[in-house]
Design an enzyme around this catalytic site. Structure first.
Site, PDB file in Angstrom:
ATOM      1  N   ASP A   1      -6.464  -3.052   7.089  1.00  0.00           N
ATOM      2  CA  ASP A   1      -6.999  -2.506   5.845  1.00  0.00           C
ATOM      3  C   ASP A   1      -7.709  -3.663   5.135  1.00  0.00           C
ATOM      4  OD1 ASP A   1      -7.481  -1.716   3.264  1.00  0.00           O
ATOM      5  OD2 ASP A   1      -5.537  -0.753   2.959  1.00  0.00           O
TER       6      ASP A   1
ATOM      7  N   GLN B   1      -9.430  -4.898   0.242  1.00  0.00           N
ATOM      8  CA  GLN B   1      -9.467  -6.056  -0.666  1.00  0.00           C
ATOM      9  C   GLN B   1      -9.934  -7.300   0.083  1.00  0.00           C
ATOM     10  OE1 GLN B   1      -8.970  -5.827  -3.918  1.00  0.00           O
ATOM     11  NE2 GLN B   1      -8.273  -3.709  -3.856  1.00  0.00           N
TER      12      GLN B   1
ATOM     13  N   LYS C   1     -15.931  -2.051  -3.365  1.00  0.00           N
ATOM     14  CA  LYS C   1     -15.176  -3.269  -3.744  1.00  0.00           C
ATOM     15  C   LYS C   1     -15.966  -4.514  -3.349  1.00  0.00           C
ATOM     16  CE  LYS C   1     -10.898  -0.800  -3.334  1.00  0.00           C
ATOM     17  NZ  LYS C   1     -10.119  -0.545  -4.510  1.00  0.00           N
TER      18      LYS C   1
ATOM     19  N   CYS D   1      -1.263   2.334  -6.577  1.00  0.00           N
ATOM     20  CA  CYS D   1      -1.281   3.015  -5.272  1.00  0.00           C
ATOM     21  C   CYS D   1      -0.392   2.295  -4.267  1.00  0.00           C
ATOM     22  CB  CYS D   1      -2.701   3.143  -4.720  1.00  0.00           C
ATOM     23  SG  CYS D   1      -3.752   4.173  -5.721  1.00  0.00           S
TER      24      CYS D   1
HETATM   25  N1  PMP Z   1      -6.469  -0.099   0.641  1.00  0.00           N
HETATM   26  C1  PMP Z   1      -6.465  -1.036  -0.313  1.00  0.00           C
HETATM   27  C2  PMP Z   1      -5.777  -2.335  -0.054  1.00  0.00           C
HETATM   28  C3  PMP Z   1      -7.125  -0.800  -1.514  1.00  0.00           C
HETATM   29  O1  PMP Z   1      -7.131  -1.725  -2.467  1.00  0.00           O
HETATM   30  C4  PMP Z   1      -7.774   0.445  -1.707  1.00  0.00           C
HETATM   31  C5  PMP Z   1      -8.462   0.756  -3.020  1.00  0.00           C
HETATM   32  N2  PMP Z   1      -7.650   0.573  -4.136  1.00  0.00           N
HETATM   33  C6  PMP Z   1      -7.747   1.367  -0.673  1.00  0.00           C
HETATM   34  C7  PMP Z   1      -7.092   1.073   0.485  1.00  0.00           C
HETATM   35  C8  PMP Z   1      -8.432   2.700  -0.802  1.00  0.00           C
HETATM   36  O2  PMP Z   1      -9.806   2.515  -0.975  1.00  0.00           O
HETATM   37  P1  PMP Z   1     -10.736   3.729  -1.416  1.00  0.00           P
HETATM   38  O3  PMP Z   1     -10.112   4.309  -2.646  1.00  0.00           O
HETATM   39  O4  PMP Z   1     -12.059   3.079  -1.688  1.00  0.00           O
HETATM   40  O5  PMP Z   1     -10.770   4.687  -0.290  1.00  0.00           O
END
Ligand code: PMP
Length: 405
Positions: A198, A201, A224, A362
């Site tokens: 993932d 970040q 991001k 989240c």
């Molecule tokens: N993984 C991580 C580590 C994140 O920081 C985020 C966004 N907060 C996501 C996944 C999900 O990204 P998105 O909302 O752009 O799909």
């Protein structure tokens, strides 16, 4: 000190001249967009707008060239072997849902294990959980050690269970922790697992190299990395992408369709059903070209300077609990003020036009492990000034006084 010219970098972002009173420290949620991205979007919609891959006309051919050129730009940036290994998605979440769905339907079977970590975002938890029960797949979690880093001894033990998939974040969005990623991925590969990263970040911290990183898949979101929202990337090694069952059907993802069955197109179209976010892909490529003018190492050391300034300032403040590590941190500080709800602290900062995020970021299971109802997150980007960090510290000092009174 840092050689990075933050003021010059900031000049590329119109938000800061249109909203000069805001201090924006919510960069882990989304970053602002430079002129280069806004102009690319504007130019496409004003002068070139058309659908891709289907029109017989020149406009559609131009849109197709731009869209495929964006794919090549991203391929080169992350050093993927070929453009077809770049699948456009709506973001990291969509990439994870495609991966979990695709792998569950093909490469995983009942009794197989997927290994994630305690630092994961919900995208890398829930997308697996949606299928685990139905397919009989077991989800294991690498726990934290006492320093809130991943417990590497426990990791090695969990690898002995033979997970089919190891799926790890590069950087924790909740704490800023940078994982010892390559080391962990190599161990996972040695244990025979498919590896997923993932990079939501991580992509803003480090330019990843798909020929070096022991990752079979790497997911990230454009927004991001100074790109538009609604566009992201699922990178995967060709042989594995070809085995994923598509999560969406329709549009150009087909080869042949009858009322009884369908066969699928080759990559990348196979995993890109429906009209894609054409302008988004073009905008993301513009963001990457913009960013490529700057030295990533200088940006990193400047972010460290912002982080250290903030950390040092926090020492003066009573009653603050910092959850983020000082070292191995990509520019995120998550904290709480003793006895106060994080939303109250964030609200006081908002009154001073300081944008931060409060809550569980989240990463609910992580906050359960941290035994806290949530926290306030400050996340830095290279367009933030040191003076903004100092202003934020002053605002925090006032907020602490108000809440204590
Ligand atoms: N993984 C991580 C580590 C994140 O920081 C985020 C966004 N907060 C996501 C996944 C999900 O990204 P998105 O909302 O752009 O799909």
């Amino acid at each position: 000190m840092s050689d990075f010219d933050a003021a010059a970098f900031r000049q590329h972002f119109p938000f800061f001249s249109t909203q000069p009173d805001w201090i924006y420290l919510d960069n882990a949620a989304t970053t602002h967009k430079p002129f280069a991205v806004l102009e690319a979007l504007d130019h496409f919609y004003r002068q070139q707008n058309s659908n891709v891959h289907r029109g017989a006309h020149q406009l559609s051919q131009t849109a197709t060239i731009l869209y495929e050129d964006a794919r090549s730009c991203i391929q080169q940036y992350i050093n993927a072997a070929e453009p077809a290994e770049i699948i456009f998605t709506s973001g990291t979440t969509a990439a994870f849902n495609q991966l979990a769905f695709g792998l569950m339907h093909t490469l995983l079977k009942a009794g197989d294990r997927v290994l994630i970590s305690a630092l994961e975002h919900h995208a890398n938890i829930v997308s697996w959980q949606l299928h685990c029960q139905r397919f009989g797949v077991i989800l294991d979690v690498i726990p934290l050690d006492e320093q809130r880093h991943l417990d590497q001894v426990a990791y090695q033990e969990l690898l002995k269970l033979g997970p089919k998939v190891v799926s790890l974040t590069q950087v924790s969005n909740a704490l800023g922790t940078i994982l010892p990623l390559q080391q962990m991925l190599l161990l996972a590969k040695a244990a025979g697992a498919i590896t997923i990263v993932d990079g939501a970040q991580g992509i803003a911290w480090e330019k990843p190299d798909m020929q070096q990183l022991a990752a079979d898949f790497y997911c990230f979101s454009g927004h991001k990395l100074y790109g538009p929202t609604g566009i992201g990337v699922l990178y995967g090694k060709r042989t594995l992408l070809e085995q994923l069952t598509p999560i969406f059907g329709g549009g150009e993802m087909i080869d042949h369709v009858s009322f009884t069955s369908s066969s699928f197109n080759s990559l990348p179209a196979r995993l890109e059903a429906g009209t894609p976010h054409i302008a988004g892909a073009i905008g993301l490529a513009a963001a990457i070209r913009f960013l490529s003018q700057f030295d990533v190492t200088q940006i990193k050391s400047y972010k460290r300077l912002l982080l250290n300034t903030f950390h040092n300032g926090l020492q003066r403040l009573p009653g603050i609990t910092v959850f983020s590590p000082l070292h191995d941190n990509a520019g995120i500080v998550t904290l709480n003020l003793q006895g106060e709800h994080p939303a109250d602290l964030a609200a006081l900062l908002n009154e001073q036009q300081i944008a931060v995020r409060a809550g569980k970021h989240c990463a609910m299971p992580l906050f359960e492990l941290l035994a806290t109802a949530g926290a306030v997150r400050f996340s830095f980007a290279p367009y933030n000034h040191i003076s903004e960090v100092e202003q934020c510290l002053n605002a925090l000092t006032q907020a602490v006084e108000i809440l204590a009174s």
